[in-house]
Write a protein that holds these residues in place. Structure first.
Motif, PDB file in Angstrom:
ATOM      1  N   ASP A  10       6.267   4.033  -8.637  1.00  0.00           N
ATOM      2  CA  ASP A  10       5.759   3.082  -7.651  1.00  0.00           C
ATOM      3  C   ASP A  10       4.905   3.900  -6.691  1.00  0.00           C
ATOM      4  O   ASP A  10       5.368   4.906  -6.146  1.00  0.00           O
ATOM      5  N   GLN A  12       1.903   3.953  -3.486  1.00  0.00           N
ATOM      6  CA  GLN A  12       1.230   3.239  -2.397  1.00  0.00           C
ATOM      7  C   GLN A  12      -0.133   3.882  -2.174  1.00  0.00           C
ATOM      8  O   GLN A  12      -0.234   5.096  -1.986  1.00  0.00           O
ATOM      9  N   THR A  14      -3.432   3.852   0.297  1.00  0.00           N
ATOM     10  CA  THR A  14      -3.823   3.481   1.655  1.00  0.00           C
ATOM     11  C   THR A  14      -5.292   3.822   1.867  1.00  0.00           C
ATOM     12  O   THR A  14      -5.752   4.889   1.460  1.00  0.00           O
ATOM     13  N   GLY A  31      -4.415  -6.418  -1.904  1.00  0.00           N
ATOM     14  CA  GLY A  31      -3.510  -5.572  -1.142  1.00  0.00           C
ATOM     15  C   GLY A  31      -3.175  -6.277   0.150  1.00  0.00           C
ATOM     16  O   GLY A  31      -3.342  -7.483   0.277  1.00  0.00           O
ATOM     17  N   GLN A  39      -3.550  -1.521   2.316  1.00  0.00           N
ATOM     18  CA  GLN A  39      -2.552  -0.882   1.463  1.00  0.00           C
ATOM     19  C   GLN A  39      -2.315  -1.705   0.210  1.00  0.00           C
ATOM     20  O   GLN A  39      -2.312  -2.933   0.258  1.00  0.00           O
ATOM     21  N   TRP A  40      -2.119  -0.990  -0.884  1.00  0.00           N
ATOM     22  CA  TRP A  40      -1.691  -1.578  -2.138  1.00  0.00           C
ATOM     23  C   TRP A  40      -0.400  -0.877  -2.538  1.00  0.00           C
ATOM     24  O   TRP A  40      -0.292   0.345  -2.400  1.00  0.00           O
ATOM     25  N   THR A  41       0.572  -1.617  -3.035  1.00  0.00           N
ATOM     26  CA  THR A  41       1.758  -1.015  -3.629  1.00  0.00           C
ATOM     27  C   THR A  41       1.715  -1.347  -5.114  1.00  0.00           C
ATOM     28  O   THR A  41       1.750  -2.519  -5.501  1.00  0.00           O
ATOM     29  N   SER A  43       3.427  -1.046  -8.676  1.00  0.00           N
ATOM     30  CA  SER A  43       4.777  -0.850  -9.206  1.00  0.00           C
ATOM     31  C   SER A  43       4.770  -0.493 -10.683  1.00  0.00           C
ATOM     32  O   SER A  43       3.962  -1.002 -11.450  1.00  0.00           O
ATOM     33  N   LYS A  73       0.411   7.841  -2.298  1.00  0.00           N
ATOM     34  CA  LYS A  73       1.728   8.430  -2.062  1.00  0.00           C
ATOM     35  C   LYS A  73       2.702   7.849  -3.078  1.00  0.00           C
ATOM     36  O   LYS A  73       2.759   6.627  -3.270  1.00  0.00           O
ATOM     37  N   LEU A  75       6.094   6.535  -4.077  1.00  0.00           N
ATOM     38  CA  LEU A  75       7.244   5.976  -3.380  1.00  0.00           C
ATOM     39  C   LEU A  75       8.537   6.229  -4.156  1.00  0.00           C
ATOM     40  O   LEU A  75       9.574   6.493  -3.568  1.00  0.00           O
TER      41      LEU A  75
END
Length: 92
Positions: A10, A12, A14, A31, A39-41, A43, A73, A75
């Motif tokens: 997962d 992230q 930014t 996002g 931001q987009w997460t 998965s 980053k 997660l």
């Protein structure tokens, strides 16, 4: 971006909307937008499978040039490695 680890991750991403520009829309996967921070997460990314996220901006003045780099980053990571000499029981 491309995740190159093992297992799924997962991640992230930014990015900041550059000065003297205005956000117009997300292109593709949406996002979240908070003031000038995007931001987009993402998965369960599979290793070595490229993923693209993007957005459109418009200049607020003439002769605006934009150079932009997003940050990523990790997660969490879910490992799919089988221990040496072991097995995975999928019958239950």
């Amino acid at each position: 971006m491309t995740y190159s680890g093992s297992g799924t991750a997962d991640i992230q991403i930014t990015d900041i909307i550059p000065d003297k520009t205005e956000f117009v829309r997300f292109i593709g996967e949406a996002g979240s937008l908070n003031n000038r921070l995007i931001q987009w997460t993402l998965s369960k990314l599979i290793p070595n499978q490229p993923k693209t996220v993007s957005f459109e901006i418009t200049p607020l003045e003439n002769d605006i040039w934009v150079s932009n780099i997003a940050e990523g980053k990790i997660l969490s990571i879910t490992s799919t490695k089988v221990p040496s000499g072991g097995f995975i029981d999928i019958s239950s």
